[in-house]
Design a protein around this motif. Structure first.
Motif, PDB file in Angstrom:
ATOM      1  N   THR A  75      22.751  35.269  38.176  1.00 54.24           N
ATOM      2  CA  THR A  75      23.873  35.777  38.972  1.00 54.24           C
ATOM      3  C   THR A  75      23.448  37.065  39.652  1.00 54.24           C
ATOM      4  O   THR A  75      22.993  38.010  39.003  1.00 54.24           O
ATOM      5  CB  THR A  75      25.088  36.025  38.074  1.00 54.24           C
ATOM      6  OG1 THR A  75      25.468  34.792  37.453  1.00 54.24           O
ATOM      7  CG2 THR A  75      26.258  36.566  38.873  1.00 54.24           C
ATOM      8  N   ILE A  76      23.606  37.116  40.971  1.00 54.90           N
ATOM      9  CA  ILE A  76      23.144  38.265  41.752  1.00 54.90           C
ATOM     10  C   ILE A  76      24.295  39.034  42.397  1.00 54.90           C
ATOM     11  O   ILE A  76      24.145  40.190  42.787  1.00 54.90           O
ATOM     12  CB  ILE A  76      22.142  37.804  42.841  1.00 54.90           C
ATOM     13  CG1 ILE A  76      21.382  38.983  43.440  1.00 54.90           C
ATOM     14  CG2 ILE A  76      22.859  37.012  43.934  1.00 54.90           C
ATOM     15  CD1 ILE A  76      20.333  39.558  42.516  1.00 54.90           C
ATOM     16  N   ALA A  77      25.493  38.383  42.490  1.00 53.16           N
ATOM     17  CA  ALA A  77      26.656  39.056  43.080  1.00 53.16           C
ATOM     18  C   ALA A  77      27.930  38.470  42.474  1.00 53.16           C
ATOM     19  O   ALA A  77      28.010  37.269  42.201  1.00 53.16           O
ATOM     20  CB  ALA A  77      26.674  38.885  44.590  1.00 53.16           C
ATOM     21  N   VAL A  78      28.899  39.336  42.271  1.00 56.64           N
ATOM     22  CA  VAL A  78      30.180  38.913  41.680  1.00 56.64           C
ATOM     23  C   VAL A  78      31.321  39.508  42.503  1.00 56.64           C
ATOM     24  O   VAL A  78      31.350  40.718  42.760  1.00 56.64           O
ATOM     25  CB  VAL A  78      30.312  39.377  40.210  1.00 56.64           C
ATOM     26  CG1 VAL A  78      31.665  38.970  39.640  1.00 56.64           C
ATOM     27  CG2 VAL A  78      29.179  38.812  39.366  1.00 56.64           C
ATOM     28  N   GLY A  79      32.226  38.649  42.941  1.00 55.85           N
ATOM     29  CA  GLY A  79      33.385  39.112  43.694  1.00 55.85           C
ATOM     30  C   GLY A  79      34.503  39.579  42.780  1.00 55.85           C
ATOM     31  O   GLY A  79      34.340  39.666  41.560  1.00 55.85           O
ATOM     32  N   ILE A  80      35.633  39.864  43.381  1.00 59.00           N
ATOM     33  CA  ILE A  80      36.807  40.307  42.617  1.00 59.00           C
ATOM     34  C   ILE A  80      37.847  39.204  42.659  1.00 59.00           C
ATOM     35  O   ILE A  80      38.266  38.752  43.728  1.00 59.00           O
ATOM     36  CB  ILE A  80      37.399  41.610  43.203  1.00 59.00           C
ATOM     37  CG1 ILE A  80      36.376  42.748  43.108  1.00 59.00           C
ATOM     38  CG2 ILE A  80      38.690  41.983  42.478  1.00 59.00           C
ATOM     39  CD1 ILE A  80      36.836  44.030  43.763  1.00 59.00           C
ATOM     40  N   GLN A  81      38.240  38.758  41.467  1.00 59.97           N
ATOM     41  CA  GLN A  81      39.245  37.697  41.363  1.00 59.97           C
ATOM     42  C   GLN A  81      40.580  38.182  41.936  1.00 59.97           C
ATOM     43  O   GLN A  81      40.998  39.316  41.682  1.00 59.97           O
ATOM     44  CB  GLN A  81      39.459  37.327  39.895  1.00 59.97           C
ATOM     45  CG  GLN A  81      38.357  36.521  39.278  1.00 59.97           C
ATOM     46  CD  GLN A  81      38.636  35.030  39.348  1.00 59.97           C
ATOM     47  OE1 GLN A  81      39.536  34.607  40.058  1.00 59.97           O
ATOM     48  NE2 GLN A  81      37.856  34.259  38.623  1.00 59.97           N
ATOM     49  N   PRO A  82      41.272  37.317  42.696  1.00 62.25           N
ATOM     50  CA  PRO A  82      42.632  37.696  43.103  1.00 62.25           C
ATOM     51  C   PRO A  82      43.554  37.685  41.890  1.00 62.25           C
ATOM     52  O   PRO A  82      43.356  36.908  40.956  1.00 62.25           O
ATOM     53  CB  PRO A  82      43.022  36.597  44.102  1.00 62.25           C
ATOM     54  CG  PRO A  82      42.171  35.431  43.725  1.00 62.25           C
ATOM     55  CD  PRO A  82      40.881  36.002  43.197  1.00 62.25           C
ATOM     56  N   VAL A  83      44.518  38.573  41.895  1.00 64.01           N
ATOM     57  CA  VAL A  83      45.491  38.622  40.797  1.00 64.01           C
ATOM     58  C   VAL A  83      46.725  37.830  41.225  1.00 64.01           C
ATOM     59  O   VAL A  83      47.373  38.191  42.212  1.00 64.01           O
ATOM     60  CB  VAL A  83      45.888  40.076  40.462  1.00 64.01           C
ATOM     61  CG1 VAL A  83      46.928  40.101  39.341  1.00 64.01           C
ATOM     62  CG2 VAL A  83      44.662  40.891  40.087  1.00 64.01           C
ATOM     63  N   PRO A  84      47.027  36.712  40.535  1.00 64.78           N
ATOM     64  CA  PRO A  84      48.181  35.910  40.956  1.00 64.78           C
ATOM     65  C   PRO A  84      49.482  36.681  40.805  1.00 64.78           C
ATOM     66  O   PRO A  84      49.625  37.539  39.931  1.00 64.78           O
ATOM     67  CB  PRO A  84      48.138  34.704  40.011  1.00 64.78           C
ATOM     68  CG  PRO A  84      47.346  35.161  38.833  1.00 64.78           C
ATOM     69  CD  PRO A  84      46.362  36.169  39.345  1.00 64.78           C
ATOM     70  N   GLY A  85      50.421  36.377  41.685  1.00 63.75           N
ATOM     71  CA  GLY A  85      51.713  37.033  41.632  1.00 63.75           C
ATOM     72  C   GLY A  85      52.535  36.562  40.446  1.00 63.75           C
ATOM     73  O   GLY A  85      52.350  35.451  39.945  1.00 63.75           O
ATOM     74  N   LYS A  86      53.423  37.408  39.984  1.00 66.72           N
ATOM     75  CA  LYS A  86      54.314  37.034  38.882  1.00 66.72           C
ATOM     76  C   LYS A  86      55.534  36.318  39.447  1.00 66.72           C
ATOM     77  O   LYS A  86      56.046  36.669  40.505  1.00 66.72           O
ATOM     78  CB  LYS A  86      54.751  38.284  38.109  1.00 66.72           C
ATOM     79  CG  LYS A  86      53.608  38.985  37.389  1.00 66.72           C
ATOM     80  CD  LYS A  86      54.105  40.218  36.655  1.00 66.72           C
ATOM     81  CE  LYS A  86      52.961  40.940  35.939  1.00 66.72           C
ATOM     82  NZ  LYS A  86      53.426  42.171  35.267  1.00 66.72           N
ATOM     83  N   ASP A  87      55.988  35.295  38.712  1.00 62.32           N
ATOM     84  CA  ASP A  87      57.167  34.548  39.148  1.00 62.32           C
ATOM     85  C   ASP A  87      58.396  35.448  39.149  1.00 62.32           C
ATOM     86  O   ASP A  87      58.524  36.360  38.317  1.00 62.32           O
ATOM     87  CB  ASP A  87      57.423  33.359  38.223  1.00 62.32           C
ATOM     88  CG  ASP A  87      56.384  32.264  38.389  1.00 62.32           C
ATOM     89  OD1 ASP A  87      55.625  32.311  39.374  1.00 62.32           O
ATOM     90  OD2 ASP A  87      56.331  31.356  37.533  1.00 62.32           O
ATOM     91  N   GLY A  88      59.281  35.174  40.087  1.00 59.65           N
ATOM     92  CA  GLY A  88      60.558  35.863  40.082  1.00 59.65           C
ATOM     93  C   GLY A  88      61.415  35.358  38.922  1.00 59.65           C
ATOM     94  O   GLY A  88      61.113  34.337  38.315  1.00 59.65           O
TER      95      GLY A  88
END
Length: 471
Positions: A75-88
């Protein structure tokens, strides 16, 4: 690749673009003479559009210890995971006052009133009942290529006003339109109904009850009597072989001893201590704290019997999602039937809606054809004869009615499809023990229990009944 020694760098980005790997392809005989430069690695990464999250320590290590990475992907590069929104979700402010009122009350003379221990959630006209909290949109991530990754937005909660309630202009809050009791009915609509109280038993002195609201009975419901309510039914005592029907929920403090007579039916939930020789049906959940014995029990979603005793013996139990108890059956292998995973009423409703929609679509098509003919006549002659003008008005009104009917059916179809699609795998859970003599049915799949199971969850996987140990 230029440099000292023959080698090739291969950069691969994962499908989700959250990680990039690098592969150093080199022959064994070229390893000792191999000299990698950091700029060559960065150049290859940029060539493959990898610009974000590059692990500089891996780049340095690759140059310093090429043998360690030879012909093996790293592994040479790692992105940033999106944070899912919380349900209303929906807040219910009126419940806070109910919690404060629960439990035995001390009287003025110091005695404790153990007879009125159930708090009735009465609300006043104009009181705030529900508040919709919007869903969170989440936080974007970043791909190794530098692109933003959109998060999965939270699901918005739906606030459903029923009878005797009003909402604000933004449809985010619900208020009581009358004094009464909150009750949830079909499809979780929130209502406020007036309350009818019986300060003793439902017997010959009171007679049958049919009330447009919520009924509270502070005694028992005796054999042969009927109680019907468009809201909830609360019984502080027990129910014998009587008929209870509520569009909302039914709560019976002491339990049901029906002697195979009468029936208990609720549009939402039924909650009680025990059920014995009874016929019970709930649109949502049946929740029992002690036992279910030799009864016919049906629930749209779940049957839960997990109190200190939590035992189910005999009878037929059917639930759309789950049946859970502490103990199923007994050492005598008493026949008990458990059926889960089928929602025939929903599937039947979906078929009916689809048929009705086809009829509406066809009628809309015919109506539009008629209106098009009227428009062509109007464009050709400049005006419509009186009979054609009347026909145009009739067709226009028909179209408005059909459009409204179409929107209603499509909205309900969407709700039913979402409910069926959102089903979790149907399950039967024995948190302590399940004895032989149990017949399980998962849809069309039948499974017989021939030996004891301890702390086991039964589900269907790949067309077969499988087990997992409960922690």
């Amino acid at each position: 690749m230029e440099g000292i020694g023959k080698y090739r760098l291969e950069v691969k980005v994962t499908a989700d673009k959250l990680e990039a790997g690098i592969l150093l392809r080199v022959d064994e005989e070229d390893l000792d003479a191999l000299l990698l430069r950091e700029e060559d690695i960065y150049k290859e990464l940029h060539k493959q559009r990898v610009t974000f999250g590059i692990l500089d320590n891996v780049v340095k290590d690759l140059c310093a210890l090429p043998r360690k990475y030879a012909n093996a992907q790293a592994t040479i590069a790692v992105g940033i995971q999106p944070v899912p929104g919380k349900d209303g979700f929906i807040e219910y402010p009126y419940l806070e006052t109910v919690k404060d009122e629960e439990g035995p009350k001390e009287l003025e003379d110091g005695r404790v009133d153990y007879y009125n221990v159930t708090a009735i959630p009465n609300v006043a006209k104009g009181q705030l009942l529900a508040r919709r909290i919007p869903a969170d949109q989440g936080k974007p991530g970043t791909a190794v290529t530098g692109e933003p990754i959109a998060p999965k937005a939270g699901k918005e909660a739906i606030i459903k006003p029923g009878k005797n309630v009003v909402h604000n202009a933004e449809r985010t809050m619900i208020y009581a339109a009358i004094d009464g009791q909150v009750s949830f009915t079909d499809q979780d609509k929130m209502n406020v109904f007036p309350v009818f109280e019986v300060n003793g038993d439902v017997d010959f002195g009171v007679g049958n009850i049919d009330f447009v609201g919520t009924v509270v009975i502070r005694g028992n419901v005796l054999n042969g009597f009927r109680v019907k309510a468009s809201g909830d039914i609360r019984v502080l005592g027990s129910v014998e072989g009587a008929e209870l029907h509520a569009d909302g929920s039914i709560e019976i403090k002491s339990g049901i001893v029906a002697q195979d007579k009468g029936s208990i039916v609720a549009g939402q939930n039924i909650r009680t201590s025990f059920i014995q020789n009874a016929n019970v049906t709930a649109g949502n959940q049946v929740i029992v704290s002690q036992s279910i014995m030799f009864s016919s029990v049906r629930a749209g979603k779940q049957i839960i019997c997990k109190g200190a005793k939590g035992i189910i013996i005999g009878g037929v139990l059917q639930a759309g999602e789950k049946i859970a108890a502490r103990v199923f059956g007994n050492t005598s292998a008493t026949p008990t039937v458990l059926e889960v995973g089928v929602k025939p009423e929903l599937r039947q409703e979906l078929v009916q809606i689809q048929k009705e929609l086809q009829i509406v679509y066809e009628n809309l098509r015919k109506t539009d054809q008629g209106l098009n003919v009227m428009n062509q006549i109007l464009q050709t002659s400049g005006e419509l004869p009186a009979d054609k003008r009347m026909l145009q008005i009739k067709l226009t009104n028909t179209r408005l009615v059909l459009e409204k009917e179409c929107k209603t059916l499509e909205a309900r179809k969407k709700d039913v499809e979402a409910e069926l699609k959102g089903d979790s795998p149907a399950a039967i859970e024995a948190s302590h023990v399940m004895y032989p003599g149990i017949k399980m049915t998962f849809g069309k799949l039948v499974h017989f229990i021939k030996h004891e199971y301890a702390r086991t969850r039964f589900v269907v996987m790949d067309g077969e009944v499988t087990t997992a140990t409960l922690i």
